[in-house]
Design a protein around this motif. Structure first.
Motif, short mmCIF file in Angstrom:
data_model
loop_
_atom_site.label_atom_id
_atom_site.label_comp_id
_atom_site.label_asym_id
_atom_site.label_seq_id
_atom_site.Cartn_x
_atom_site.Cartn_y
_atom_site.Cartn_z
N UNK A 202 0.85 -1.20 0.00
CA UNK A 202 0.00 0.00 0.00
C UNK A 202 0.89 1.25 0.00
N UNK A 203 0.58 2.18 -0.89
CA UNK A 203 1.31 3.43 -0.96
C UNK A 203 2.47 3.43 -1.94
N UNK A 204 2.90 2.25 -2.39
CA UNK A 204 3.98 2.20 -3.37
C UNK A 204 3.46 2.64 -4.74
N UNK A 205 4.41 2.91 -5.63
CA UNK A 205 4.04 3.29 -6.98
C UNK A 205 4.70 2.35 -7.98
N UNK A 206 4.12 2.29 -9.17
CA UNK A 206 4.71 1.48 -10.22
C UNK A 206 4.13 1.91 -11.57
N UNK A 207 4.81 1.50 -12.62
CA UNK A 207 4.34 1.74 -13.98
C UNK A 207 4.13 0.43 -14.68
N UNK A 208 2.95 0.25 -15.22
CA UNK A 208 2.66 -0.90 -16.06
C UNK A 208 3.00 -0.51 -17.49
N UNK A 209 3.87 -1.31 -18.09
CA UNK A 209 4.34 -0.98 -19.43
C UNK A 209 3.49 -1.67 -20.50
N UNK A 210 3.28 -0.98 -21.60
CA UNK A 210 2.57 -1.53 -22.73
C UNK A 210 3.18 -0.98 -24.01
N UNK A 211 3.48 -1.87 -24.93
CA UNK A 211 4.01 -1.43 -26.21
C UNK A 211 3.42 -2.28 -27.32
N UNK A 212 3.19 -1.64 -28.47
CA UNK A 212 2.66 -2.39 -29.62
C UNK A 212 3.47 -2.03 -30.86
N UNK A 213 3.63 -3.02 -31.74
CA UNK A 213 4.47 -2.83 -32.93
C UNK A 213 3.64 -2.92 -34.21
#
Lengths: 113, 113
Positions: free
Chosen positions: A15-26
């Motif tokens: 709880x309280x942490x941060x993160x980035x979910x990555x998404x890439x398309x080609x």
């Protein structure tokens, strides 16, 4: 073509942490989407984008931030993780002629404890 | 909010049986899509229907869009174990520059030998 690639596949956050979910398309798709899927609840749209530099809120945007600096990448940011954000997150994309998400990534399973 | 109700929620049948799943709404959609999702994977697009009364076939799967574009059905003939999965319908309503898809909660199908 790899299609839509999401990383990581699994993550546990406190709880309280941060993160980035990555998404890439080609596939050079203009339209990209982020959904969350809760058990028995179907998919709900968080944010979507119709092209680089353009983003808009979906049904459940609170608690998330989005950016689209390139056509390929569409990262989703969680700033202060909460247990309510425990879910499976899917990124999707479509070509301009079809505004509906046609290709989905394999998902990121996020647990907030 | 446009709600899409799918029925039945769960269906367990034996190989060779026929089945129909339904997707209903009180809203009119400009198009409707069906997806199949397997555990641990993202939804895979099966078909898009855009015209009221439209019928599309994909091998043993027959999709129909209601005349009023408020409902749809998916019929599977001679089901096989490979048809097992979560079937999702999603309706699109044009809202300005992009369509936003509303997903149903899904029909979980199990086909046994």
């Amino acid at each position: 073509n790899a299609g839509v690639t999401q990383t990581p596949k699994f993550r546990i956050l406190k709880i309280g942490q941060s993160m980035t979910l990555q998404c890439t398309q080609d596939m050079n798709h203009n339209y990209m989407y982020w959904y969350r899927q809760d058990p028995g609840m179907g998919l709900k749209l968080i944010y979507y984008s119709v092209g680089a530099g353009i983003t808009d809120k979906g049904e459940v945007p609170n608690g998330y931030n989005i950016s689209r600096s390139t056509t390929e990448d569409f990262p989703l940011r969680l700033e202060l993780a909460a247990p309510s954000q425990t879910s499976v997150y899917f990124c999707a994309s479509s070509y301009s002629g079809n505004q509906l998400p046609g290709t989905f990534g394999s998902g990121t399973r996020l647990t907030v404890v | 909010t446009q709600l899409l109700e799918q029925s039945p929620q769960f269906l367990s049948i034996q190989e060779g049986e026929n089945l129909t799943v339904y997707c209903n709404s009180s809203s009119v959609f400009s198009s409707l899509q069906w997806y199949r999702q397997e555990p641990g994977e993202g939804p895979v697009l099966l078909v898009t229907v855009v015209t009221g009364g439209e019928v599309k076939k994909l091998k043993r799967l027959t999709f129909q869009f209601g005349d009023a574009r408020k409902d749809s059905s998916l019929h599977i003939t001679a089901a096989q174990p490979g048809d097992t999965g979560l079937y999702l319908c999603a309706g699109a309503a044009n809202t300005g520059t992009a369509s936003k898809l509303t997903f149903g909660t899904g029909t979980r199908l199990q086909v046994t030998l």
